[in-house]
Scaffold this active site. Structure first.
Site, PDB file in Angstrom:
ATOM      1  CE  LYS A   1      -3.203   2.574   2.979  1.00 32.56           C
ATOM      2  NZ  LYS A   1      -3.900   2.599   4.291  1.00 32.56           N
TER       3      LYS A   1
ATOM      4  CG  ASP B   1      -5.599   8.223   4.179  1.00 28.63           C
ATOM      5  OD1 ASP B   1      -6.470   8.763   3.462  1.00 28.63           O
ATOM      6  OD2 ASP B   1      -5.837   7.286   4.957  1.00 28.63           O
TER       7      ASP B   1
ATOM      8  CE  LYS C   1      -6.626   8.903   7.471  1.00 29.27           C
ATOM      9  NZ  LYS C   1      -7.125   7.758   8.250  1.00 29.27           N
TER      10      LYS C   1
ATOM     11  CG  ASP D   1      -1.984   5.341   4.842  1.00 29.89           C
ATOM     12  OD1 ASP D   1      -1.828   4.300   5.510  1.00 29.89           O
ATOM     13  OD2 ASP D   1      -3.084   5.672   4.358  1.00 29.89           O
TER      14      ASP D   1
ATOM     15  CG  ASP E   1     -10.004   7.370   6.396  1.00 30.05           C
ATOM     16  OD1 ASP E   1      -8.929   7.463   5.765  1.00 30.05           O
ATOM     17  OD2 ASP E   1     -10.068   7.392   7.635  1.00 30.05           O
TER      18      ASP E   1
ATOM     19  CD  GLU F   1      -6.811   5.256   2.185  1.00 28.06           C
ATOM     20  OE1 GLU F   1      -5.671   4.943   2.586  1.00 28.06           O
ATOM     21  OE2 GLU F   1      -7.761   5.485   2.966  1.00 28.06           O
TER      22      GLU F   1
ATOM     23  NE  ARG G   1     -10.482  -1.403   3.696  1.00 24.01           N
ATOM     24  CZ  ARG G   1     -11.024  -1.622   4.901  1.00 24.01           C
ATOM     25  NH1 ARG G   1     -12.157  -2.307   5.011  1.00 24.01           N
ATOM     26  NH2 ARG G   1     -10.436  -1.156   5.981  1.00 24.01           N
TER      27      ARG G   1
END
Length: 506
Positions: free
Chosen positions: A265, A270, A277, A288, A347, A349, A351
């Site tokens: 990933k 993010d 967030k 991230d 959020d 995201e 996956r």
């Protein structure tokens, strides 16, 4: 651009005066009856006198405890350092205890040019552990400082005092340098600010780090991603002015008999997207992309070690931003290969980009797929800040746990309860991107499992998912060989996993 600096590692005999350094490090353990001075190259008289003074000096032997004393004439070093190793196990130190003690001492001795480590090293494996800890502890990140004034330079040279044959120990030293280079490059990528590390520059960093190694780099830009249908990466990335990338890093030696795929990933920042967030702590979301940094540097380490195994890293890179172009809750994305996903929370995201990467990796039918991601806050709730969670096929998760134990990293297997899958059902698409909140780390893994392809016999490719949300980024104090911020966790586990696969096949 990511820069790496290698520490100089060498071995010396017990006669310290023949190879003097600025500081000599001895180990002190937490014994049953108080601090115990561990075996060392001092004369019997000097060692006895020092051991008798430990309690008076306030030395306990606790891990990470470092005391500096004036050097002894017989050592040739200006400073004598007593480093705590923690408690003994069955009267001796584990490899990880040695690794951490060496790393802690070297980290805390920043500003001293050269250090001799005289920790107990009766075997080649113990020498290698000390070398690895030292190389990991010598890391620092100062790339964006306008001035280095007041900053202590990391230790540049480490000598290990041992009776082990230097020729026998040299491969361990060489491996330690390769692993430290890979871990430290991962740390530096994670520490990069999002103003400097974004999808395009991440792809360029992958190319830069790969120079001189027998690897092939392929980059999908936004046009190719759209043409070939990578809807997850495009969906997450379309809210940003900085376009997404997919990077494939392939090491394919001629003698390879096995092949593994690693999917990472790579969300370079993010915000949460439209499902934004809270502002507090959002700055940490520069980390991230740790999973992509891990798989990149794992493959580069495997290539540097010339391991006869095909290893391919898939870096799924995007920036998750809110804008008029961003994906919305209730949008439906078509993942590479055709499966559709209803986006209920922007959020969740990671996956989505990982789904594209897992499908692409599956098409090459590797012997195993391992994905690495800072995927869920639920991982921190379940396993805390230092232990990664691993889920998936029993054969892969068990092998990863064994490799992690050997590497000295904390990894814990978690189940994939079948009752979680219905919570991902969607009314409008094949699957939703969020489901049951309780056990969210496992729910996310159940989602990813949906995209793992079949092998040549029609069975699902052996697969595991590693969630490193907590251990990839250290907001607390440094400890052992672990600095603040990026840690580089699981690189050493994945290299050990590849080595173990080769060993089991021979």
């Amino acid at each position: 651009m990511v820069k790496t600096t290698d520490i100089i590692l060498g071995l010396i005999a017990k006669d310290l005066k023949k190879s003097p350094s600025d500081a000599l490090v001895l180990g002190v353990a937490q014994g049953t009856n108080g601090p115990e001075l561990l075996p060392n190259p001092l004369s019997a008289k000097a060692a006895e006198s020092l051991a008798a003074s430990l309690k008076l000096l306030g030395i306990t032997g606790a891990a990470d405890q470092v005391h500096r004393l004036p050097g002894l004439p017989e050592t040739g070093s200006g400073v004598l350092v007593l480093a705590g190793t923690g408690k003994l196990q069955d009267g001796s130190l584990t490899g990880e205890a040695l690794r951490r003690a060496a790393g802690s001492a070297v980290r805390q001795l920043a500003g001293i040019p050269s250090v001799t480590l005289a920790l107990p090293t009766a075997t080649v494996a113990e020498v290698a552990a000390v070398a690895e800890g030292a190389a990991l502890g010598a890391y620092s990140y100062t790339e964006h400082r306008s001035s280095k004034d007041g900053l202590k330079a990391p230790v540049g040279k480490v000598l290990i005092s041992t009776d082990v044959d230097p020729k026998a120990a040299q491969p361990g030293l060489d491996r330690a340098i390769v692993l430290a280079r890979a871990v430290n490059a991962t740390r530096t990528l994670v520490n990069q600010p999002p103003s400097h590390l974004f999808p395009e520059s991440f792809a360029e960093s992958a190319k830069e780090l790969s120079k001189g190694l027998p690897v092939k780099i392929t980059v999908w830009d936004e046009k190719r991603l759209e043409k070939e249908g990578f809807g997850g990466i495009l969906g997450v990335g379309k809210g940003s002015t900085r376009q997404p990338r997919l990077v494939k890093v392939e090491y394919a030696p001629a003698k390879a008999t096995q092949k593994i795929a690693l999917v990472g990933k790579g969300i370079t920042f993010d915000t949460g997207g439209i499902s934004i967030k809270p502002a507090l702590g959002m700055g940490d979301m520069k980390s991230d992309m740790a999973g992509a940094a891990v798989v990149l540097n794992t493959v580069l380490a495997i290539a540097s070690l010339n391991l006869p195994i095909k290893a391919t890293a898939w870096l799924c890179i995007a920036e998750n931003m809110p804008s008029g172009a961003a994906q919305r809750p209730a949008d439906v994305l078509t993942i590479y290969g055709g499966k559709t996903v209803e986006v209920l929370n922007t959020d969740a995201e990671g996956r989505l980009v990982m789904a594209d990467g897992i499908v692409a990796a599956s098409l090459e039918k590797p012997d195993a797929i391992i994905d690495v991601a800072t995927l869920t806050g639920a991982q921190l709730i379940a396993l805390g800040l230092r232990t990664a969670g691993v889920m998936g096929s029993d054969s892969v998760t068990a092998a990863l746990k064994t490799a992690a134990d050997r590497a000295g990293e904390l990894l814990w297997p978690m189940p994939l309860p079948e009752e979680l899958r219905p919570s991902l059902d969607s009314q409008v698409a094949d699957i939703a991107n969020i489901g049951e909140r309780n056990g969210g780390m496992m729910t996310a893994a159940v989602f990813l499992r949906e995209f793992v392809g079949k092998d040549g016999t029609g069975e699902q490719i052996p697969w595991a998912h590693i969630d490193i949300a907590g251990p990839s980024f250290n907001n607390g104090s440094p400890y052992g060989y672990t600095p603040k911020q990026g840690t580089g966790c699981t690189v050493r586990t994945l290299v050990a996993y590849a080595e173990d696969l080769l060993a089991s096949a021979s």
